[in-house]
Scaffold this motif. Structure first.
Motif, short mmCIF file in Angstrom:
data_model
loop_
_atom_site.label_atom_id
_atom_site.label_comp_id
_atom_site.label_asym_id
_atom_site.label_seq_id
_atom_site.Cartn_x
_atom_site.Cartn_y
_atom_site.Cartn_z
N ASN A 62 -4.39 -18.92 -8.20
CA ASN A 62 -4.31 -18.02 -7.06
C ASN A 62 -2.99 -18.25 -6.33
O ASN A 62 -2.48 -19.37 -6.28
N ILE A 63 -2.46 -17.18 -5.72
CA ILE A 63 -1.22 -17.24 -4.95
C ILE A 63 -1.48 -16.61 -3.59
O ILE A 63 -2.11 -15.56 -3.49
N GLY A 64 -1.01 -17.25 -2.54
CA GLY A 64 -1.09 -16.67 -1.20
C GLY A 64 0.16 -15.85 -0.92
O GLY A 64 1.27 -16.28 -1.24
N LEU A 65 -0.01 -14.68 -0.33
CA LEU A 65 1.13 -13.84 0.06
C LEU A 65 0.94 -13.50 1.53
O LEU A 65 -0.01 -12.82 1.91
N ILE A 66 1.84 -14.00 2.36
CA ILE A 66 1.71 -13.85 3.81
C ILE A 66 2.81 -12.90 4.32
O ILE A 66 3.99 -13.13 4.07
N VAL A 67 2.39 -11.84 5.02
CA VAL A 67 3.34 -10.87 5.54
C VAL A 67 3.25 -10.81 7.06
O VAL A 67 2.22 -11.13 7.65
N HIS A 92 -4.09 -14.37 -9.43
CA HIS A 92 -4.52 -13.40 -8.43
C HIS A 92 -3.83 -13.72 -7.11
O HIS A 92 -3.46 -14.88 -6.84
N ILE A 93 -3.68 -12.70 -6.27
CA ILE A 93 -2.98 -12.87 -4.99
C ILE A 93 -3.94 -12.63 -3.83
O ILE A 93 -4.70 -11.66 -3.82
N PHE A 94 -3.90 -13.54 -2.86
CA PHE A 94 -4.60 -13.37 -1.59
C PHE A 94 -3.56 -12.96 -0.55
O PHE A 94 -2.57 -13.65 -0.36
N VAL A 95 -3.79 -11.83 0.12
CA VAL A 95 -2.85 -11.32 1.12
C VAL A 95 -3.35 -11.63 2.52
O VAL A 95 -4.53 -11.46 2.83
#
Length: 346
Positions: A62-67, A92-95
């Protein structure tokens, strides 16, 4: 009855451990064997148990994507490209959205640290020192920010802003306003640095208004400030602010571009739909999302990497810019600073 790893091993003629390595550490498997195992798995409809694989490998996939603001149209193309690219690599990405708040940003990174293999930190508002500290807790790739010693994917907005100012001075504008972005924005600082140098080189007077909220309402509230400054052209921190500014200028009786030319940055879809169509600096957001995923997957286990990827921007000329009042240059061009009445307090 579900297909198991034993079924794949039997069909491909290899040991169960080879099938396991094919999915958990494919670089350790002979390419021909790996291709055969994957083909059999696809044919049988086998899907590896991610939880079991995580226990074996110590990775979550899993990858975290912070905006900074998921409602900003700048971010969705980046998110979609990153998600699609990560999926191709079985991740998979967690936003997560921080609403432009550096304190929330820190909380989210710490919350995700134990649940992901790494974090993509997009347009962060935290200090360099805090980001460096967090990078020792979880692998980080920073998007739209340069921090010494950390991997980054940077869209060259400084170069794009310079092109925008050259475009405006080439049209004869000698009184230009820059409406800057939020406090803590590295991108806003880069735009201001580049714009200042380009305006000076073009013998134009530059008024800097800000910092400001990077939203349509933020731009709308600045119309009176722009008109009071006497600017005949404006470069906005992003397209949303530019679109809001145009709305405010029209409401105040000013014509765009006949009275005031406006340039944005990002080239979001709305920039092509607004009237007049917005001249803007196009940023390669989708390419940045893919590059950031590649960088994190390649360097996630090496937190000391200092890799930097620079992506070029492009000036897109549309209908919101036109000729200025003439080639006249002020005798002593300089930089003026004006606080924004409608934005974030200075």
């Amino acid at each position: 009855m579900s297909v198991t790893i034993r079924d794949v091993a039997r069909a491909s003629g290899v040991h169960i451990s080879t099938v396991s390595r094919t999915f958990s550490a494919p670089h350790l498997v002979n390419p021909n064997t790996r291709s055969r195992v994957l083909a059999c798995a696809e044919q049988l409809g086998y899907r590896p148990n991610r939880a079991a694989r995580a226990l074996i490998t110590g990775r979550t996939y899993n990858i975290g994507l912070i905006v900074a603001d998921i409602a900003n149209p700048f971010f969705p193309p980046l998110i979609k490209a990153a998600e699609s690219h990560a999926r191709k690599h079985d991740h998979h990405i967690f936003v997560a959205d921080t609403n432009e708040d550096p304190f929330v940003e820190e909380e989210v990174v710490r919350a995700l640290a134990k649940q992901v293999d790494g974090v993509l930190l997009c347009s962060p508002r935290m200090s360099n020192t805090l980001i460096e500290q967090l990078s020792r807790e979880v692998p980080l790739v920073v998007v739209n920010r340069q921090i010494p010693g950390l991997p980054a994917v940077v869209m060259d907005v400084a170069q794009g802003a310079a092109r925008a100012i050259e475009h405006l001075t080439g049209l004869g504008h000698r009184r230009i306003a820059l409406i800057s972005g939020p406090r803590g924005s590295w991108t806003s600082r880069e735009i201001r640095r580049s714009t200042t140098a380009s305006a000076r080189a073009g013998r134009a007077e530059l008024t800097i208004i800000g910092p400001n909220s990077p939203t349509e309402n933020g731009g709308l509230a600045l119309a009176e400030d722009v008109l009071r400054a006497g600017a005949t052209a404006v470069l906005a921190y992003n397209d949303l602010m530019a679109i809001g500014l145009i709305e405010g200028l029209l409401a105040a009786g000013a014509r765009v571009p006949q009275d005031v030319s406006v340039v944005g940055i990002d080239d979001i879809m709305l920039s092509r739909l607004t009237r007049p169509k917005l001249t803007t600096v196009a940023t390669p957001t989708a390419a940045a999302g893919r590059a950031a995923v590649d960088m994190l997957l390649a360097h996630g286990d090496d937190r000391r990497t200092t890799a930097q990827i620079h992506l070029q921007t492009e000036l897109v000329i549309r209908d919101s810019t036109g000729p200025g009042p003439g080639p006249h240059s002020p005798a002593d061009p300089g930089i003026a600073y004006a606080p924004a009445t409608g934005g974030v307090a200075s």
